[in-house]
Write a protein that holds these residues in place. Structure first.
Motif, short mmCIF file in Angstrom:
data_model
loop_
_atom_site.label_atom_id
_atom_site.label_comp_id
_atom_site.label_asym_id
_atom_site.label_seq_id
_atom_site.Cartn_x
_atom_site.Cartn_y
_atom_site.Cartn_z
N LEU A 376 0.76 -1.21 0.10
CA LEU A 376 0.06 -0.14 -0.07
C LEU A 376 0.93 1.32 -0.04
O LEU A 376 0.42 2.38 -0.25
N VAL A 377 1.86 1.10 0.48
CA VAL A 377 2.86 2.33 0.74
C VAL A 377 3.15 2.99 -0.63
O VAL A 377 3.24 2.21 -1.78
N PRO A 378 3.34 4.36 -0.88
CA PRO A 378 3.63 5.26 -1.92
C PRO A 378 4.91 5.28 -2.64
O PRO A 378 5.35 6.28 -3.24
N GLY A 379 5.86 4.35 -2.33
CA GLY A 379 7.22 4.63 -2.85
C GLY A 379 7.36 4.81 -4.11
O GLY A 379 8.22 5.73 -4.49
N SER A 380 6.69 4.03 -4.88
CA SER A 380 6.55 4.14 -6.31
C SER A 380 6.26 5.85 -6.95
O SER A 380 6.91 6.08 -7.97
N PHE A 381 5.44 6.44 -6.23
CA PHE A 381 4.89 7.56 -6.85
C PHE A 381 6.14 8.50 -6.35
O PHE A 381 6.21 9.43 -7.14
N GLY A 382 6.73 8.46 -5.24
CA GLY A 382 8.10 9.35 -4.86
C GLY A 382 8.85 9.19 -6.15
O GLY A 382 9.64 10.14 -6.36
N TYR A 383 9.28 7.99 -6.41
CA TYR A 383 10.37 7.73 -7.63
C TYR A 383 9.94 8.33 -8.74
O TYR A 383 10.90 8.82 -9.25
#
Length: 428
Positions: A376-383
């Motif tokens: 669920l965490v949004p790490g891919s959006f930050g990248y």
């Protein structure tokens, strides 16, 4: 290939009767009383294996109270300050500790030892010995199993990113290579700060090479999927949780660390994109994997991340159930109310499920919550936000970055609400 919470006052552990505490204890060989030495070692161990600040400080304060001493713990991601008042004597200790990724199995075992100590089932000497054994024990899975889990996890994320069959296979191969690089960096290099830029460079180079020499693929998507386990989405969510509950020093430090990790990953990838620019030829949109493969990836993801976080097989059913609950809620709510409400609802479901597990089994909620939250965490959006900035798409980068923060805060809000609705009976 970066967790991841009980956040409200709860009923504590059972305290020892006053007769258990000896007012005056002989000092150990290090000059510390057995109680002081135990508290320092236990706090350092929980810190090293990824326990969030709000959980560590509360559980160690509770343990100290049960032993009849007053203690204050101050946690940051790279240091631990402990002040213990025992028999009228105050001792303050500062330890430099490097917090690693969350190790579910060691936290599980350490919580069991602390619970038995508080209930008076073991002596403090036996508890200290058991903690040392846990600290030096081998992980439940050999490196080969861990590397395969990392590779499969990258392939699963590529599938969920609507990648083609070729892109899923490429992400799986790159995930395996990154796992080997992480192993080499841990065992030989001794310089963990090099892991992220090197991994970003290798992942981007391999993606471009596969796209140019083997089969047309979207190298950006494959690079992102191949690095997914290193992208600090869980770290970002934990940092915002710490900030939300008032642990400002730990939250700010962890948030800064997550941002720097993203930048160093992008640095390595950006260098590869510049050097191998002639190889880049984005194909027309390749056919994505069908819905059957999407659901198969969803079913595989919980067990994959359970292995990555070193959760033992007996915990797999609970991890799978809570993870599927979160994913299903996310997919059902998103089309109707948007990603923010969906993220909040999914985190609420995961938090309630984890806390219910903690209440029914008397185990830490972190055991099932951490692997369940990683999807669920949004790490891919930050990248993707940083990639947009690199490509001079400033407005898009800002929009994606703001969306990343919003998703993370929605996850934090869901976890906080879950602790109000289903209060856990354990701190960890």
């Amino acid at each position: 290939m970066s967790g991841l919470r009980s956040l409200l006052p709860i009923r504590g552990y059972i305290l020892f009767p006053p007769s258990y505490v000896v007012p005056s204890e002989p000092p150990s060989k290090t000059g510390k009383t057995p109680i002081n030495a135990f508290l320092i070692h236990a706090a350092t161990m929980l810190h090293r294996y990824g326990t969030p600040s709000h959980r560590l400080e509360r559980v160690m304060t509770q343990v100290a109270s049960s032993l009849g001493v007053e203690a204050v713990f101050l946690y940051t991601p790279t240091a631990l300050v402990i002040s213990i008042t025992n028999a009228g004597h105050e001792e303050t200790v500062v330890r430099r500790v490097d917090s690693r990724e969350m190790h579910v199995d060691k936290i599980f075992q350490a919580d069991d030892v602390l619970g038995k100590l508080e209930r008076g089932e073991v002596t403090i000497q036996a508890a200290a010995t058991r903690l040392r054994e846990i600290d030096h024990s081998e992980p439940p899975y050999r490196f080969a199993a861990f590397a395969v889990a990392c590779a499969v996890g990258c392939g699963v994320l590529a599938t969920l990113f609507q990648g083609s069959v070729a892109e899923v296979i490429a992400a799986t191969v790159i995930g395996l290579v990154i796992a080997v690089i992480e192993r080499i960096a841990d065992r030989i290099c001794g310089e963990p700060s090099l892991l992220h830029p090197i991994s970003g460079f290798v992942a981007a180079t391999l993606s471009l090479a596969i796209a140019h020499f083997v089969v047309p693929i979207d190298d950006r998507l494959v690079t992102l999927a191949g690095l997914i386990v290193l992208i600090p989405g869980l770290k970002l969510t934990v940092a915002l949780t710490e900030l939300a509950v008032g642990h400002l020093s730990a939250g700010v430090a962890r948030l800064a660390g997550a941002i720097v990790m993203l930048f160093t990953l992008l640095l390595g990838a950006a260098i590869a994109w510049r050097f191998a620019l002639p190889w880049r030829d984005i194909p027309e949109k390749l056919p994505a994997t069908d819905s059957l493969w999407q659901w198969l990836a969803i079913l595989i993801a919980p067990i994959t991340f359970a292995i990555i976080f070193q959760a033992r097989v007996p915990q797999w059913p609970a991890i799978f159930s809570v993870s599927m609950l979160g994913i299903l809620v996310l997919r059902l709510v998103d089309p109707h109310y948007g990603s923010e409400v969906a993220s909040f609802s999914a985190a609420l479901a995961v938090g309630c499920g984890s806390n219910l597990y903690a209440r029914l089994r008397g185990r830490p909620a972190l055991i099932v919550q951490t692997p369940a939250m990683i999807v669920l965490v949004p790490g891919s959006f930050g990248y993707r936000s940083l990639i947009a900035m690199l490509d001079h798409e400033t407005i898009a980068g800002i929009e994606i970055g703001f969306h990343t923060v919003m998703i993370a805060m929605c996850l934090v809000g869901g976890l906080l609400m879950s602790n109000a609705l289903v209060p856990p009976n354990r701190i960890l």
